[in-house]
Design a protein around this motif. Sequence first.
Motif, PDB file in Angstrom:
ATOM      1  N   TRP A  28      85.359  19.108  76.768  1.00  0.00           N
ATOM      2  CA  TRP A  28      86.621  18.922  76.057  1.00  0.00           C
ATOM      3  C   TRP A  28      87.256  17.603  76.488  1.00  0.00           C
ATOM      4  O   TRP A  28      87.192  17.240  77.658  1.00  0.00           O
ATOM      5  CB  TRP A  28      87.568  20.074  76.403  1.00  0.00           C
ATOM      6  CG  TRP A  28      88.847  20.031  75.607  1.00  0.00           C
ATOM      7  CD1 TRP A  28      89.092  20.662  74.435  1.00  0.00           C
ATOM      8  CD2 TRP A  28      90.041  19.319  75.938  1.00  0.00           C
ATOM      9  NE1 TRP A  28      90.360  20.386  74.007  1.00  0.00           N
ATOM     10  CE2 TRP A  28      90.961  19.549  74.912  1.00  0.00           C
ATOM     11  CE3 TRP A  28      90.427  18.477  76.988  1.00  0.00           C
ATOM     12  CZ2 TRP A  28      92.244  18.998  74.904  1.00  0.00           C
ATOM     13  CZ3 TRP A  28      91.688  17.917  76.981  1.00  0.00           C
ATOM     14  CH2 TRP A  28      92.585  18.183  75.953  1.00  0.00           C
ATOM     15  N   SER A  79      84.188  17.922  72.779  1.00  0.00           N
ATOM     16  CA  SER A  79      83.386  19.014  72.217  1.00  0.00           C
ATOM     17  C   SER A  79      83.632  19.191  70.725  1.00  0.00           C
ATOM     18  O   SER A  79      82.760  19.695  70.009  1.00  0.00           O
ATOM     19  CB  SER A  79      83.675  20.319  72.970  1.00  0.00           C
ATOM     20  OG  SER A  79      85.066  20.578  73.037  1.00  0.00           O
ATOM     21  N   TRP A  94      87.746  24.515  69.073  1.00  0.00           N
ATOM     22  CA  TRP A  94      88.365  23.427  69.826  1.00  0.00           C
ATOM     23  C   TRP A  94      89.831  23.703  70.102  1.00  0.00           C
ATOM     24  O   TRP A  94      90.338  23.400  71.190  1.00  0.00           O
ATOM     25  CB  TRP A  94      88.207  22.125  69.035  1.00  0.00           C
ATOM     26  CG  TRP A  94      88.620  20.899  69.783  1.00  0.00           C
ATOM     27  CD1 TRP A  94      87.986  20.312  70.831  1.00  0.00           C
ATOM     28  CD2 TRP A  94      89.781  20.092  69.521  1.00  0.00           C
ATOM     29  NE1 TRP A  94      88.665  19.186  71.254  1.00  0.00           N
ATOM     30  CE2 TRP A  94      89.772  19.031  70.456  1.00  0.00           C
ATOM     31  CE3 TRP A  94      90.812  20.153  68.593  1.00  0.00           C
ATOM     32  CZ2 TRP A  94      90.753  18.049  70.486  1.00  0.00           C
ATOM     33  CZ3 TRP A  94      91.794  19.179  68.614  1.00  0.00           C
ATOM     34  CH2 TRP A  94      91.763  18.146  69.549  1.00  0.00           C
ATOM     35  N   SER A 136      82.094  23.965  75.525  1.00  0.00           N
ATOM     36  CA  SER A 136      83.300  23.523  74.812  1.00  0.00           C
ATOM     37  C   SER A 136      84.435  23.178  75.772  1.00  0.00           C
ATOM     38  O   SER A 136      85.280  22.322  75.462  1.00  0.00           O
ATOM     39  CB  SER A 136      83.761  24.607  73.835  1.00  0.00           C
ATOM     40  OG  SER A 136      82.853  24.741  72.771  1.00  0.00           O
ATOM     41  N   TRP A 185      80.190  19.456  68.249  1.00  0.00           N
ATOM     42  CA  TRP A 185      79.799  20.459  67.255  1.00  0.00           C
ATOM     43  C   TRP A 185      79.641  19.813  65.878  1.00  0.00           C
ATOM     44  O   TRP A 185      78.721  20.161  65.123  1.00  0.00           O
ATOM     45  CB  TRP A 185      80.831  21.578  67.204  1.00  0.00           C
ATOM     46  CG  TRP A 185      80.913  22.371  68.468  1.00  0.00           C
ATOM     47  CD1 TRP A 185      81.996  22.516  69.288  1.00  0.00           C
ATOM     48  CD2 TRP A 185      79.859  23.125  69.081  1.00  0.00           C
ATOM     49  NE1 TRP A 185      81.685  23.298  70.374  1.00  0.00           N
ATOM     50  CE2 TRP A 185      80.388  23.688  70.277  1.00  0.00           C
ATOM     51  CE3 TRP A 185      78.534  23.372  68.755  1.00  0.00           C
ATOM     52  CZ2 TRP A 185      79.629  24.477  71.130  1.00  0.00           C
ATOM     53  CZ3 TRP A 185      77.767  24.160  69.599  1.00  0.00           C
ATOM     54  CH2 TRP A 185      78.319  24.704  70.759  1.00  0.00           C
TER      55      TRP A 185
END
Length: 295
Positions: free
Chosen positions: A25, A28, A109, A21, A32
């Motif tokens: 980023w 991410s 997130w 994650s 998901w």
Amino acid sequence: KVAGSHQNHGGPFGYHAMLFSAMFWPGSLFAWLAAPFVWVQRRTPAVRFCLAWIVPAWLVFELSGTKLPHYTLPLLPAVAMLCAAAILDADGRKWFGRPRLFAAATAVWLVFTLVFALGPPALRLEVQQDMALGPLLIGGAALVGAGITLALVAQGRARAGVAAMCATALLTWINLFGVTLPAMDRIFISPRVVAALDGDRPCPETRLALLDYHEPSLVFLYGPGVVLTRSPAEAAAEVARDPACTLALTANAGRADFLAEMQARGLGVTQIAAVAGENYNEGDEDDLTIYRVTP
């Protein structure tokens, strides 16, 4: 690197999955959200190709003894392609069609978004012991961009959400790499060592014996003449070979023994510079001293 932990860089199985994650980023969020789409389309040739790219290599990285966060970077383009396919499929559907998954992905997130947005000013405060208004303002703007991203995706405007996400990332990386890091001179130790020596090289081709501090950056920045020594005795021997044209750089650990070795050889030394800072490669505080033989 495969059989054991090299330079103490190791971790358990699942290390890269736990860091995913952060490493992917801000994409991410969509990674998901794309998981159900990937599962449904797993037999599609394009999706199978991406999975064949990702899964076997990822398992190799997880099973290897040495682990660093960037090892999985060659696999992330395939993740990005799966995300793009999922975005095209879900555009127009609120919350990607899965409210609970959207809520869970958003929570994860946002944690990393807060870290990346507020990390630069916190990092500067920790390392430089000062606070600047600029990084805080840019970090705040990045958080606004993150909120817009989530709002757009929740409304079913996934493509517009990608644009807002890219703006959030741009603000974050400008804040980190363009504003914060260049101002943190304490982490740039090697350039400061070279700058300290610019006016104090006794010879046109002065040799520099390094003890304890063997960063490649200093080797490249200083140029020819760098000698990497493994012990105070070896460093003293290198200086003794050409006392007029050799300097020695030592860190805390070997300084006292180096001075004792020089005294045993009948050579007095004079401190010509001292440089202190954070060695982010090793996570230690470096207190470096540069010596020359007293004429």
